[in-house]
Design a protein around this motif. Structure first.
Motif, mmCIF file in Angstrom:
data_model
loop_
_atom_site.group_PDB
_atom_site.id
_atom_site.type_symbol
_atom_site.label_atom_id
_atom_site.label_comp_id
_atom_site.label_asym_id
_atom_site.label_seq_id
_atom_site.Cartn_x
_atom_site.Cartn_y
_atom_site.Cartn_z
ATOM 1 N N MET A 351 -12.559 1.079 7.680
ATOM 2 C CA MET A 351 -13.000 -0.175 7.073
ATOM 3 C C MET A 351 -13.508 0.055 5.648
ATOM 4 O O MET A 351 -13.928 1.162 5.301
ATOM 5 N N PRO A 352 -13.491 -0.986 4.815
ATOM 6 C CA PRO A 352 -13.992 -0.860 3.441
ATOM 7 C C PRO A 352 -15.421 -0.323 3.432
ATOM 8 O O PRO A 352 -16.215 -0.691 4.301
ATOM 9 N N PRO A 353 -15.712 0.566 2.458
ATOM 10 C CA PRO A 353 -14.913 0.981 1.292
ATOM 11 C C PRO A 353 -14.056 2.224 1.540
ATOM 12 O O PRO A 353 -13.457 2.736 0.598
ATOM 13 N N ASP A 354 -13.982 2.703 2.790
ATOM 14 C CA ASP A 354 -13.228 3.923 3.077
ATOM 15 C C ASP A 354 -11.729 3.740 2.826
ATOM 16 O O ASP A 354 -11.000 4.706 2.630
ATOM 17 N N ASN A 355 -11.274 2.492 2.810
ATOM 18 C CA ASN A 355 -9.846 2.207 2.692
ATOM 19 C C ASN A 355 -9.349 2.124 1.249
ATOM 20 O O ASN A 355 -8.166 1.883 1.011
ATOM 21 N N VAL A 356 -10.252 2.291 0.271
ATOM 22 C CA VAL A 356 -9.842 2.140 -1.135
ATOM 23 C C VAL A 356 -10.213 3.368 -1.969
ATOM 24 O O VAL A 356 -10.940 3.263 -2.954
ATOM 25 N N PRO A 357 -9.702 4.544 -1.606
ATOM 26 C CA PRO A 357 -9.959 5.730 -2.426
ATOM 27 C C PRO A 357 -9.143 5.691 -3.716
ATOM 28 O O PRO A 357 -8.257 4.834 -3.881
ATOM 29 N N LEU A 358 -9.440 6.605 -4.594
ATOM 30 C CA LEU A 358 -8.682 6.731 -5.836
ATOM 31 C C LEU A 358 -7.266 7.183 -5.524
ATOM 32 O O LEU A 358 -7.060 8.138 -4.782
ATOM 33 N N MET A 359 -6.290 6.496 -6.070
ATOM 34 C CA MET A 359 -4.884 6.832 -5.858
ATOM 35 C C MET A 359 -4.577 8.206 -6.449
ATOM 36 O O MET A 359 -5.035 8.533 -7.551
ATOM 37 N N ASN A 360 -3.805 9.039 -5.703
ATOM 38 C CA ASN A 360 -3.542 10.397 -6.208
ATOM 39 C C ASN A 360 -2.101 10.620 -6.669
ATOM 40 O O ASN A 360 -1.807 11.634 -7.294
ATOM 41 N N PHE A 361 -1.177 9.702 -6.345
ATOM 42 C CA PHE A 361 0.218 9.765 -6.810
ATOM 43 C C PHE A 361 0.954 11.027 -6.360
ATOM 44 O O PHE A 361 1.990 11.376 -6.933
ATOM 45 N N ARG A 362 0.444 11.710 -5.339
ATOM 46 C CA ARG A 362 1.211 12.835 -4.764
ATOM 47 C C ARG A 362 2.209 12.244 -3.769
ATOM 48 O O ARG A 362 2.006 12.243 -2.563
ATOM 49 N N THR A 363 3.290 11.758 -4.320
ATOM 50 C CA THR A 363 4.233 10.966 -3.541
ATOM 51 C C THR A 363 5.353 11.811 -2.943
ATOM 52 O O THR A 363 5.704 12.863 -3.464
ATOM 53 N N ASP A 364 5.914 11.297 -1.868
ATOM 54 C CA ASP A 364 7.111 11.859 -1.250
ATOM 55 C C ASP A 364 8.305 11.176 -1.924
ATOM 56 O O ASP A 364 8.511 9.968 -1.771
ATOM 57 N N GLU A 365 9.080 11.914 -2.700
ATOM 58 C CA GLU A 365 10.159 11.324 -3.489
ATOM 59 C C GLU A 365 11.172 10.591 -2.608
ATOM 60 O O GLU A 365 11.683 9.526 -2.982
ATOM 61 N N GLU A 366 11.461 11.163 -1.441
ATOM 62 C CA GLU A 366 12.427 10.514 -0.550
ATOM 63 C C GLU A 366 11.905 9.165 -0.072
ATOM 64 O O GLU A 366 12.656 8.182 0.025
ATOM 65 N N PHE A 367 10.596 9.090 0.207
ATOM 66 C CA PHE A 367 9.990 7.827 0.639
ATOM 67 C C PHE A 367 9.964 6.820 -0.505
ATOM 68 O O PHE A 367 10.225 5.628 -0.306
ATOM 69 N N LEU A 368 9.687 7.289 -1.723
ATOM 70 C CA LEU A 368 9.733 6.395 -2.883
ATOM 71 C C LEU A 368 11.136 5.816 -3.066
ATOM 72 O O LEU A 368 11.298 4.628 -3.367
ATOM 73 N N GLU A 369 12.150 6.648 -2.901
ATOM 74 C CA GLU A 369 13.530 6.182 -3.021
ATOM 75 C C GLU A 369 13.849 5.145 -1.951
ATOM 76 O O GLU A 369 14.543 4.161 -2.205
ATOM 77 N N PHE A 370 13.334 5.367 -0.750
ATOM 78 C CA PHE A 370 13.526 4.411 0.346
ATOM 79 C C PHE A 370 12.934 3.051 -0.032
ATOM 80 O O PHE A 370 13.582 2.010 0.108
#
Length: 505
Positions: A351-370
């Motif tokens: 629950m908030p505020p635990d659900n809104v951390p700083l975005m880290n952009f360590r993305t899975d490229e395959e998932f981004l493509e999806f």
């Protein structure tokens, strides 16, 4: 040499005529055409260290983390590549020192210094527009911060009501605005029109719309639509399980978030081998209940909820696989999709505020493509944005449904089960002598013995377009020998030209 180039262009022109289809002129976008990325400004991306006063990365529950307008502007291509057409921001107003979420407003006519200046916001909107993207932000109407000047101004005492108990930590104890008061209504409407003038923003999202009288929303929406008839208004009922959302649509709020369907969608795709039948049942009810059901908005989570990834983890499921099924349904069903920031990294949180951390952009490229691929599919296919919806098959997570619009038919198949599945759809539900052309995984299904037999591997999905059966592509066939002839002519002319240049060879 120019004559030789003309010869070279011939086969390319032939291929182009054989394979290219004329694109329709782009029509004006409506709310129903959008794919929305919702984000909390402070928690997305830090693009300007000069406004980081008071930032404390060791206290994400209460302190600013550095996200700002410039940080969002720098990530516009990142969002566009995932197929998003609209960015929905948290409130931009000036807040007190604990108002990283934008809810503790102290000035409705200033941006928060942590987010940047109004010129920075104007730049963000302008740059987004240059990329054919729209920008909305949450316009706070129900409450203010405890340090707002009105709380100590006797002349504004009748503008406020006593705070109510709240489940959300950052809303607890905040002074409530008396939205029955016409002075309060007029102030908020004037502020809204000012922001429209100053920033050229494309829409407002409105939270807690059930806390205001319906007459206020009629007045608010009429004012903004008079200024800009294509302006978007999206609204959320905080406890919308049994709410009558139709009255808010009738009051002029375009995209009321479909909370009941959102809850059922969470249940359907946070686990595997779970029936999705309730989703289609809810849609049929919506068609009967609402004047425009396709302008409702669907989301899996938001800043007010537990992260959807948490449901998946608690079910001992791999989040990326679950998210793929969930997003595929979100992007192929009729309502406007809203995706909360961090979905692309399967962000977890309670629950908030635990659900809104700083975005880290360590993305899975395959998932981004999806995400980008299914987003592009929704953008390109009008039927997925405006078409009707009819259930063709559902059993324990194997879902097949049909979308129809202006003579086009699309069939969606989602196998959210642990087994490969085959579904036989009678031709009476589609058309005889046609074929289903896969647009996502390039499958092809032709009618046979009065049925279309759709085969989908476990945890996979496909979108099919109903089309005439493929015959011989005569222009392509005839172009093949021509390519060789032209190539031979080119080689001969090139050899001959070389001989002229060097007659001693």
């Amino acid at each position: 040499m120019k004559k030789n180039l003309v010869f070279l262009l011939i086969p390319f022109l032939l291929f182009s005529s054989a394979f290219s289809a004329g694109a329709d002129k782009k029509e004006g976008r409506t709310w129903e055409d959008e794919i929305i990325y919702s984000l909390m400004i402070d928690r997305f991306n830090n693009g300007d260290n000069q406004n980081d006063e008071g930032v404390d990365l060791t206290d994400p529950s209460h302190a600013f983390q550095g996200g700002d307008f410039r940080g969002i502007e720098r990530k516009l291509d990142y969002l566009k590549d995932m197929g998003f057409t609209t960015i929905m921001l948290s409130p931009v107003f000036q807040n007190d020192e604990m108002g990283y979420h934008g809810e503790r407003v102290i000035d409705f006519y200033q941006t928060d210094p942590h987010f940047g200046t109004i010129e920075d916001l104007q730049s963000l909107v302008e740059e987004a527009h240059s990329k054919d993207m729209k920008v909305m932000f949450e316009f706070v109407t129900t409450h203010i911060g405890p340090k707002h000047p009105w709380t100590s101004d006797p002349s504004k005492e009748h503008w406020l009501k006593e705070a109510e108990d709240q489940e959300i930590e950052w809303l607890e104890g905040l002074p409530l605005l008396d939205l029955e008061n016409e002075e309060v209504q007029d102030y908020l409407i004037e502020a809204a029109l000012w922001w429209m003038d100053e920033t050229n923003v494309d829409g407002f999202s409105l939270s807690g719309i059930e806390q205001a009288p319906l007459e206020f929303w009629e007045k608010f929406s009429a004012a903004v639509k008079e200024k800009n008839s294509s302006f978007y208004l999206s609204g959320t009922v905080m406890d919308g399980k049994n709410a009558d959302l139709s009255k808010y649509q009738e009051a002029g709020i375009d995209g009321v978030v479909d909370t009941p369907l959102s809850m059922e969608a969470r249940d359907a795709y946070s686990n595997i081998d779970v029936s999705a039948g309730a989703l289609l049942d809810r849609w049929e009810k919506n068609v009967d209940l609402y004047p425009n059901p396709q302008s409702l908005a669907l989301q899996f989570d938001s800043k007010y909820s537990v992260r959807y990834t948490k449901d998946m983890v608690e079910n001992n499921q791999y989040p990326i696989a679950r998210w793929k099924s969930a997003l595929f349904y979100l992007y192929t069903q009729p309502e406007v999709p809203i995706v909360f920031y961090g979905t692309e990294i399967a962000l977890n949180g309670d629950m908030p505020p635990d659900n809104v951390p700083l975005m880290n952009f360590r993305t899975d490229e395959e998932f981004l493509e999806f995400i980008g691929k299914v987003g592009t599919l929704r953008q390109e296919e009008k039927t997925l944005r405006h078409g009707s919806m009819e259930l063709l098959h559902e059993k324990d997570g194997m879902l097949v449904f049909k979308r129809e619009y202006e003579g086009d038919t699309i069939v969606v198949a989602i196998n959210n089960t642990t087994q490969d599945q085959t579904v036989s759809v009678p031709v009476s539900k589609l058309e005889e002598g046609k074929e289903l052309r896969g647009m996502f995984a390039s499958d092809l299904v032709k009618s046979s013995n009065g049925e279309y037999n759709i085969v989908v591997d476990r945890e996979m999905m496909e979108v099919y377009k109903l089309a005439d059966q493929t015959g011989f592509n005569l222009p392509f066939i005839f172009s093949i020998p021509l390519v060789f002839v032209v190539f031979g002519i080119f080689m001969y002319l090139a050899w001959k030209r070389g001989k002229k240049r060097n007659p001693y060879e």
